[in-house]
Design a protein around this motif. Structure first.
Motif, mmCIF file in Angstrom:
data_model
loop_
_atom_site.group_PDB
_atom_site.id
_atom_site.type_symbol
_atom_site.label_atom_id
_atom_site.label_comp_id
_atom_site.label_asym_id
_atom_site.label_seq_id
_atom_site.Cartn_x
_atom_site.Cartn_y
_atom_site.Cartn_z
ATOM 1 N N VAL A 1 2.978 2.348 -3.370
ATOM 2 C CA VAL A 1 3.330 3.862 -2.781
ATOM 3 C C VAL A 1 4.570 4.197 -3.463
ATOM 4 O O VAL A 1 5.430 3.614 -3.523
ATOM 5 C CB VAL A 1 3.413 3.722 -1.336
ATOM 6 C CG1 VAL A 1 3.526 5.078 -0.874
ATOM 7 C CG2 VAL A 1 1.989 2.882 -0.852
ATOM 8 N N LEU A 2 4.316 5.366 -4.078
ATOM 9 C CA LEU A 2 5.404 6.051 -4.893
ATOM 10 C C LEU A 2 6.091 7.198 -3.772
ATOM 11 O O LEU A 2 5.290 7.870 -3.333
ATOM 12 C CB LEU A 2 5.280 6.679 -6.006
ATOM 13 C CG LEU A 2 4.681 5.719 -7.059
ATOM 14 C CD1 LEU A 2 4.242 6.232 -8.279
ATOM 15 C CD2 LEU A 2 5.543 4.525 -7.477
ATOM 16 N N THR B 1 -3.767 -6.401 -0.086
ATOM 17 C CA THR B 1 -3.277 -6.612 1.124
ATOM 18 C C THR B 1 -1.828 -6.155 1.604
ATOM 19 O O THR B 1 -1.575 -5.890 2.828
ATOM 20 C CB THR B 1 -3.642 -8.131 1.747
ATOM 21 O OG1 THR B 1 -2.673 -8.847 0.942
ATOM 22 C CG2 THR B 1 -4.892 -8.504 1.423
ATOM 23 N N GLU B 2 -1.096 -6.000 0.717
ATOM 24 C CA GLU B 2 0.327 -5.554 0.860
ATOM 25 C C GLU B 2 0.775 -4.453 0.126
ATOM 26 O O GLU B 2 0.220 -4.235 -1.002
ATOM 27 C CB GLU B 2 1.213 -6.906 0.293
ATOM 28 C CG GLU B 2 1.079 -8.177 1.348
ATOM 29 C CD GLU B 2 1.937 -8.189 2.439
ATOM 30 O OE1 GLU B 2 2.890 -7.459 2.463
ATOM 31 O OE2 GLU B 2 1.653 -8.902 3.257
ATOM 32 N N GLU C 1 10.982 3.758 -4.038
ATOM 33 C CA GLU C 1 11.531 4.825 -3.448
ATOM 34 C C GLU C 1 12.721 5.355 -4.391
ATOM 35 O O GLU C 1 13.456 4.313 -4.888
ATOM 36 C CB GLU C 1 12.087 4.747 -2.010
ATOM 37 C CG GLU C 1 10.840 4.503 -1.115
ATOM 38 C CD GLU C 1 11.224 4.072 0.265
ATOM 39 O OE1 GLU C 1 12.671 4.060 0.448
ATOM 40 O OE2 GLU C 1 10.394 3.912 1.180
ATOM 41 N N MET C 2 13.151 6.524 -4.293
ATOM 42 C CA MET C 2 14.443 6.868 -4.896
ATOM 43 C C MET C 2 15.312 7.715 -4.109
ATOM 44 O O MET C 2 15.445 8.790 -3.935
ATOM 45 C CB MET C 2 14.010 7.761 -6.192
ATOM 46 C CG MET C 2 13.216 7.300 -7.138
ATOM 47 S SD MET C 2 12.850 7.922 -8.623
ATOM 48 C CE MET C 2 12.848 9.418 -8.653
ATOM 49 N N PRO C 3 15.904 6.837 -3.119
ATOM 50 C CA PRO C 3 16.828 7.512 -2.149
ATOM 51 C C PRO C 3 18.212 8.047 -2.443
ATOM 52 O O PRO C 3 18.719 8.484 -1.543
ATOM 53 C CB PRO C 3 16.780 6.269 -1.132
ATOM 54 C CG PRO C 3 17.020 5.416 -1.995
ATOM 55 C CD PRO C 3 16.083 5.507 -3.194
ATOM 56 N N PHE C 4 18.528 7.774 -3.598
ATOM 57 C CA PHE C 4 20.043 8.234 -3.953
ATOM 58 C C PHE C 4 19.869 9.459 -4.589
ATOM 59 O O PHE C 4 19.145 9.904 -5.465
ATOM 60 C CB PHE C 4 20.347 7.280 -5.229
ATOM 61 C CG PHE C 4 20.270 5.840 -4.953
ATOM 62 C CD1 PHE C 4 21.033 5.241 -3.610
ATOM 63 C CD2 PHE C 4 19.258 4.818 -5.452
ATOM 64 C CE1 PHE C 4 20.828 3.905 -3.611
ATOM 65 C CE2 PHE C 4 19.087 3.717 -5.188
ATOM 66 C CZ PHE C 4 19.734 3.248 -4.279
#
Length: 137
Positions: free
Chosen positions: A23-24, A70-71, A76-79
């Motif tokens: 998930v991007l 299953t996982e 993420e790019m939180p900066f």
């Protein structure tokens, strides 16, 4: 360190994106970040099995692969870089992982490199193939 050295021992060849439901975050999934997204997966996909296993260990904290699909593995790019000083700092950052949630935090190297070069981060006039060759003074 010993666990990281064992990561991948006895694991058959695998593809990260086939093993995990990747998930991007919205920023990385956007067309403006296509060069960074493509660079990430071209590097990961080109690694030999043992290095991909170490990558999975870095992100998940486990040296075992889950059953395919299953996982989640979130990228993420939180900066947020607000000016030239922040963009230079971003280029010196390393990716981080939160193993409890299988999250890879990736600095937005593409946006920062473009900002410091005065280029359009949406890629207008930029060739994504040149991503790895970009230099910032």
């Amino acid at each position: 360190r010993a666990a990281a050295a064992r990561a991948g021992a006895g694991i058959d060849d695998f593809d990260v994106r086939d093993t995990f439901r990747v998930v991007l975050d919205d920023e990385l999934a956007a067309e403006a970040c296509a060069p960074l997204r493509c660079a990430l997966w071209s590097v990961v996909d080109a690694w030999p099995r043992h290095r991909r296993a170490r990558f999975v260990h870095f992100v998940t904290g486990s040296d075992r692969l889950p059953a395919p699909g299953t996982e989640l593995l979130r990228v993420e790019m939180p900066f947020l870089a607000l000016g030239p000083k922040d963009h230079k700092k971003t280029l010196g950052m390393l990716p981080q992982a939160h193993t409890c949630e299988n999250i890879l935090e990736l600095p937005n190297y593409w946006r920062s490199m473009c900002a410091l070069r005065g280029a359009d981060p949406c890629g207008e006039g930029e060739d994504p193939a040149h991503f790895a060759a970009l230099k910032v003074s």
